[in-house]
Design a protein around this motif. Sequence first.
Motif, PDB file in Angstrom:
ATOM      1  N   MET A   1      25.730  15.620  63.188  1.00 12.42           N
ATOM      2  CA  MET A   1      25.438  14.271  63.662  1.00 12.42           C
ATOM      3  C   MET A   1      26.326  13.264  62.925  1.00 12.42           C
ATOM      4  SD  MET A   1      21.856  12.376  63.296  1.00 12.42           S
ATOM      5  CE  MET A   1      21.110  11.874  64.756  1.00 12.42           C
ATOM      6  N   THR A   2      26.954  12.354  63.674  1.00 11.94           N
ATOM      7  CA  THR A   2      27.821  11.381  63.016  1.00 11.94           C
ATOM      8  C   THR A   2      26.972  10.255  62.441  1.00 11.94           C
ATOM      9  OG1 THR A   2      28.019  10.042  64.981  1.00 11.94           O
ATOM     10  CG2 THR A   2      29.636  11.817  64.730  1.00 11.94           C
ATOM     11  N   THR A   3      27.597   9.463  61.563  1.00 19.63           N
ATOM     12  CA  THR A   3      26.872   8.332  60.983  1.00 19.63           C
ATOM     13  C   THR A   3      26.458   7.362  62.084  1.00 19.63           C
ATOM     14  OG1 THR A   3      28.298   8.633  59.114  1.00 19.63           O
ATOM     15  CG2 THR A   3      27.030   6.619  59.139  1.00 19.63           C
ATOM     16  N   ALA A   4      27.358   7.187  63.097  1.00 18.37           N
ATOM     17  CA  ALA A   4      27.029   6.280  64.209  1.00 18.37           C
ATOM     18  C   ALA A   4      25.783   6.766  64.953  1.00 18.37           C
ATOM     19  CB  ALA A   4      28.210   6.197  65.169  1.00 18.37           C
ATOM     20  N   HIS A   5      25.705   8.080  65.188  1.00 14.95           N
ATOM     21  CA  HIS A   5      24.522   8.627  65.859  1.00 14.95           C
ATOM     22  C   HIS A   5      23.267   8.378  65.031  1.00 14.95           C
ATOM     23  CE1 HIS A   5      27.167  11.237  68.419  1.00 14.95           C
ATOM     24  NE2 HIS A   5      26.272  10.806  69.266  1.00 14.95           N
ATOM     25  N   VAL A  38      11.875  15.885  53.807  1.00 10.49           N
ATOM     26  CA  VAL A  38      12.166  15.850  55.244  1.00 10.49           C
ATOM     27  C   VAL A  38      10.886  16.121  56.036  1.00 10.49           C
ATOM     28  CG1 VAL A  38      13.306  17.171  57.079  1.00 10.49           C
ATOM     29  CG2 VAL A  38      14.610  16.439  55.081  1.00 10.49           C
ATOM     30  N   ALA A  39      10.139  17.160  55.641  1.00  9.55           N
ATOM     31  CA  ALA A  39       8.935  17.547  56.392  1.00  9.55           C
ATOM     32  C   ALA A  39       7.903  16.422  56.351  1.00  9.55           C
ATOM     33  CB  ALA A  39       8.351  18.831  55.809  1.00  9.55           C
ATOM     34  N   ARG A  40       7.737  15.849  55.182  1.00  8.82           N
ATOM     35  CA  ARG A  40       6.723  14.807  55.048  1.00  8.82           C
ATOM     36  C   ARG A  40       7.093  13.572  55.869  1.00  8.82           C
ATOM     37  NH1 ARG A  40       5.373  11.526  49.689  1.00  8.82           N
ATOM     38  NH2 ARG A  40       3.865  10.129  50.643  1.00  8.82           N
ATOM     39  N   ARG A  41       8.365  13.168  55.769  1.00 11.80           N
ATOM     40  CA  ARG A  41       8.772  11.955  56.503  1.00 11.80           C
ATOM     41  C   ARG A  41       8.819  12.201  58.011  1.00 11.80           C
ATOM     42  NH1 ARG A  41      13.756   9.462  53.407  1.00 11.80           N
ATOM     43  NH2 ARG A  41      13.031   9.672  51.268  1.00 11.80           N
ATOM     44  N   LEU A  42       9.202  13.409  58.401  1.00 10.75           N
ATOM     45  CA  LEU A  42       9.218  13.718  59.840  1.00 10.75           C
ATOM     46  C   LEU A  42       7.790  13.638  60.391  1.00 10.75           C
ATOM     47  CD1 LEU A  42      11.066  14.713  62.235  1.00 10.75           C
ATOM     48  CD2 LEU A  42      10.182  17.001  61.737  1.00 10.75           C
ATOM     49  N   ALA A  43       6.842  14.186  59.637  1.00 11.54           N
ATOM     50  CA  ALA A  43       5.437  14.143  60.074  1.00 11.54           C
ATOM     51  C   ALA A  43       4.965  12.691  60.206  1.00 11.54           C
ATOM     52  CB  ALA A  43       4.563  14.911  59.081  1.00 11.54           C
ATOM     53  N   GLN A  44       5.295  11.863  59.215  1.00 12.43           N
ATOM     54  CA  GLN A  44       4.897  10.442  59.277  1.00 12.43           C
ATOM     55  C   GLN A  44       5.495   9.782  60.504  1.00 12.43           C
ATOM     56  OE1 GLN A  44       6.462   9.079  55.543  1.00 12.43           O
ATOM     57  NE2 GLN A  44       4.463   9.011  54.542  1.00 12.43           N
ATOM     58  N   GLN A 226      22.748  13.222  54.728  1.00  7.82           N
ATOM     59  CA  GLN A 226      21.704  12.477  54.033  1.00  7.82           C
ATOM     60  C   GLN A 226      20.355  12.817  54.684  1.00  7.82           C
ATOM     61  OE1 GLN A 226      22.431  10.405  51.407  1.00  7.82           O
ATOM     62  NE2 GLN A 226      24.523  11.150  51.637  1.00  7.82           N
ATOM     63  N   ILE A 227      19.286  12.659  53.885  1.00 14.96           N
ATOM     64  CA  ILE A 227      17.938  12.968  54.398  1.00 14.96           C
ATOM     65  C   ILE A 227      17.639  12.227  55.725  1.00 14.96           C
ATOM     66  CG2 ILE A 227      15.449  12.702  53.875  1.00 14.96           C
ATOM     67  CD1 ILE A 227      16.481  14.831  52.096  1.00 14.96           C
ATOM     68  N   PRO A 228      17.924  10.907  55.832  1.00 18.16           N
ATOM     69  CA  PRO A 228      17.608  10.221  57.106  1.00 18.16           C
ATOM     70  C   PRO A 228      18.352  10.817  58.293  1.00 18.16           C
ATOM     71  CG  PRO A 228      18.084   8.616  55.385  1.00 18.16           C
ATOM     72  CD  PRO A 228      18.450   9.958  54.831  1.00 18.16           C
ATOM     73  N   ALA A 233      18.049  13.825  63.334  1.00 21.99           N
ATOM     74  CA  ALA A 233      18.474  14.950  64.176  1.00 21.99           C
ATOM     75  C   ALA A 233      17.258  15.785  64.581  1.00 21.99           C
ATOM     76  CB  ALA A 233      19.491  15.808  63.419  1.00 21.99           C
ATOM     77  N   MET A 234      16.347  16.004  63.636  1.00 22.76           N
ATOM     78  CA  MET A 234      15.137  16.782  63.960  1.00 22.76           C
ATOM     79  C   MET A 234      14.289  16.045  64.992  1.00 22.76           C
ATOM     80  SD  MET A 234      13.849  18.272  60.332  1.00 22.76           S
ATOM     81  CE  MET A 234      14.617  19.707  59.584  1.00 22.76           C
TER      82      MET A 234
END
Length: 248
Positions: A1-5, A38-44, A226-228, A233-234
């Motif tokens: 994934m690019t930074t723009a995406h 990642v898992a925690r923030r994705l869930a939130q 980076q994490i974000p 992407a997920m």
Amino acid sequence: MTTAHAQIARNRPEWHVPVDQAIIITIDGPAGTGKSTVARRLAQRLGLDFLDTGAMYRAATAICIDHKIDPDDIDALVKVVESADLHFDWAADPPTMLAWLKPIDERIRDHDVNDLVSRIAAISRIREHMVRKQRIIAAQHPRLVAEGRDQGSVVFPDAEVKFYLDATPEIRAMRRADQLRAHGRSVDEALILRNIKQRDSMDAQRSDGPLICPDDAVVMDSSHLQIPEVISAMETIVRERVDSLRSQ
Ligand code: DC
């Protein structure tokens, strides 16, 4: 994934999995990939519950140490772990790990627990106990992001979305060293790298629930992301999957 995406993904309106949609998302992979964050923030972000299965193996390990049980005495260990009635308090975010109804979140991150946990997590009867509990948790929390080593391969083979998050051992060692330095600790990076490789091989070689990448998992490498960016992407992949589930 690019930074723009990633930027576009960050800017789009918040999206939650529809509340009537049961969904299990698994995230497996080795330590030091940013998996827990990642898992925690994705869930939130998706409005789902978050299950940290490593905390359960850590809890069993803390119990083993604190009750002075020989890790080879599996009968004694299983008996006391069962009696602890390990479960989470879901009112907290992240959910608090409880043993005998007492919070043990801090204890399970201690050094002695870190050092022993791979060995305890390799005990088949302990794994059977945890897998049973994890499936009960999923029955009670059917909208779940479950994070660990065997979630997509063993515990939830029918999960709607499976991710495998990886990063090179060198990058993971560097991140661990940075964390320790941030806590004012002295750091031997070569030793950290050796320990990471040793733990990877223990986790991958155990006979029960070894760390493997399920065939149907989406592999993501966080070495240079980076994490974000990983989370965005997920999120995109989960949205597509939910759309296709709902159009069937
Ligand atoms: O993710 P973590 O560092 O909190 O995991 C702690 C230990 O538990 C680690 O050695 C891997 C093991 N583990 C496991 O075997 N299976 C899981 N589902 C989760 C963690």
